[in-house]
Scaffold this active site. Sequence first.
Site, PDB file in Angstrom:
ATOM      1  N   ARG A 237       0.859  -1.173   0.000  1.00  0.00           N
ATOM      2  CA  ARG A 237       0.000   0.000   0.000  1.00  0.00           C
ATOM      3  C   ARG A 237       0.896   1.223   0.000  1.00  0.00           C
ATOM      4  O   ARG A 237       1.979   1.223   0.589  1.00  0.00           O
ATOM      5  CB  ARG A 237      -0.926   0.019   1.231  1.00  0.00           C
ATOM      6  CG  ARG A 237      -2.088  -0.969   1.161  1.00  0.00           C
ATOM      7  CD  ARG A 237      -3.106  -0.542   0.108  1.00  0.00           C
ATOM      8  NE  ARG A 237      -4.291  -1.380   0.082  1.00  0.00           N
ATOM      9  CZ  ARG A 237      -4.449  -2.441  -0.677  1.00  0.00           C
ATOM     10  NH1 ARG A 237      -3.460  -2.832  -1.476  1.00  0.00           N
ATOM     11  NH2 ARG A 237      -5.572  -3.131  -0.653  1.00  0.00           N
ATOM     12  N   GLU A 266      -4.035   8.162  -4.211  1.00  0.00           N
ATOM     13  CA  GLU A 266      -4.398   7.559  -5.488  1.00  0.00           C
ATOM     14  C   GLU A 266      -5.779   8.044  -5.929  1.00  0.00           C
ATOM     15  O   GLU A 266      -6.650   8.227  -5.087  1.00  0.00           O
ATOM     16  CB  GLU A 266      -4.389   6.028  -5.371  1.00  0.00           C
ATOM     17  CG  GLU A 266      -3.015   5.453  -5.033  1.00  0.00           C
ATOM     18  CD  GLU A 266      -3.023   3.938  -4.930  1.00  0.00           C
ATOM     19  OE1 GLU A 266      -4.076   3.308  -5.213  1.00  0.00           O
ATOM     20  OE2 GLU A 266      -1.985   3.364  -4.577  1.00  0.00           O
ATOM     21  N   HIS A 284      -1.519   1.062  -9.896  1.00  0.00           N
ATOM     22  CA  HIS A 284      -2.126   0.108  -8.964  1.00  0.00           C
ATOM     23  C   HIS A 284      -2.799  -1.038  -9.724  1.00  0.00           C
ATOM     24  O   HIS A 284      -4.013  -1.235  -9.684  1.00  0.00           O
ATOM     25  CB  HIS A 284      -3.142   0.796  -8.051  1.00  0.00           C
ATOM     26  CG  HIS A 284      -3.393   0.040  -6.780  1.00  0.00           C
ATOM     27  ND1 HIS A 284      -3.779   0.656  -5.606  1.00  0.00           N
ATOM     28  CD2 HIS A 284      -3.319  -1.287  -6.488  1.00  0.00           C
ATOM     29  CE1 HIS A 284      -3.922  -0.260  -4.657  1.00  0.00           C
ATOM     30  NE2 HIS A 284      -3.654  -1.447  -5.181  1.00  0.00           N
TER      31      HIS A 284
END
Length: 324
Positions: A237, A266, A284
């Site tokens: 993360r 993000e 991601h």
Amino acid sequence: MKKTILAFSRITPAMVERLREDFTVIVPDPRQGDLNAQFNEALPEAHGLIGAGRKLGRAELQHASKLEVISSVTVGYDNYDVGYLNERGILLTNTPDVLTESTADLAFALIMSSARRVAELDAWTKAGQWSRSIEAPHFGTDVHGKTLGIVGMGNIGAAVARRGHFGFNMPILYSGNSRKPEMEQALNAQFCSLDQLLGEADFVCLVVPLSDKTHHLISTRELALMKNSAILVNIARGPVVDEAALIHALQTGVIHAAGLDVYEKEPLTASPLFQLPNAVTLPHIGSATHETRQAMAERALDNLSRALKGQTPLSMVNPQVWKS
């Protein structure tokens, strides 16, 4: 009377139809106006939620009086206030295992791309810069035989370690909350402290869940412990890494390069990282293959259906809620 499911992302029309065989299903539609407003309007009637990418805690769920289960189409669950869900007796399920191999594949894609400067030299070639055989300023670094350090030896970490050991003859170091004797024997892996790992590894791969303990686990001090030839890979993360400290380390040569799939904020639409040739930046995509996303959605659907029918789900984050 059928129970009601509110779907808020990552569920196909075919899956909606399958759920409708047993449940009333509400899917917010952007053609019908604001998605958040539709979600909040339907929430009080929902017995189950399914989706990903939405933060759900006390404030967001205060009117969800009928809610029994949230089926997350993810393996990580940092978007959910698990303490509050436990307090309310709301079950949370997730989708581990089905994305293990795909995410490990991506870790090695980042390792290879960072070491061999794949993204950088691809752009260089397409820009018409290749006029003769490349020389030392464009050389990369070998991966085979180098030391791979894995921070967090869970299922994904173990899958990365297998690729390193069997595919690239890499010595394996790992740190975490507990030792894995079987993994040590199978891969000749060495358990060590985080500081030792950072000091000795040529590639440091982060595979830990996000928690208060792991927030900014890698910051200025930790980056300074790494070799200046080392490469950091983050598939965990974003907030596990202090992004400002990482940018400074990449700019000043504290470490050689970084391969990143996750970020502190993000989506990442603007960042000094984009200007750094020694940073590989992906959006991601750890689980973003057709096969894996389908498997994740299937698992989430199965978890939700089982829970609402009183059958034990396969993957539970807070199983104590189910037991009680």
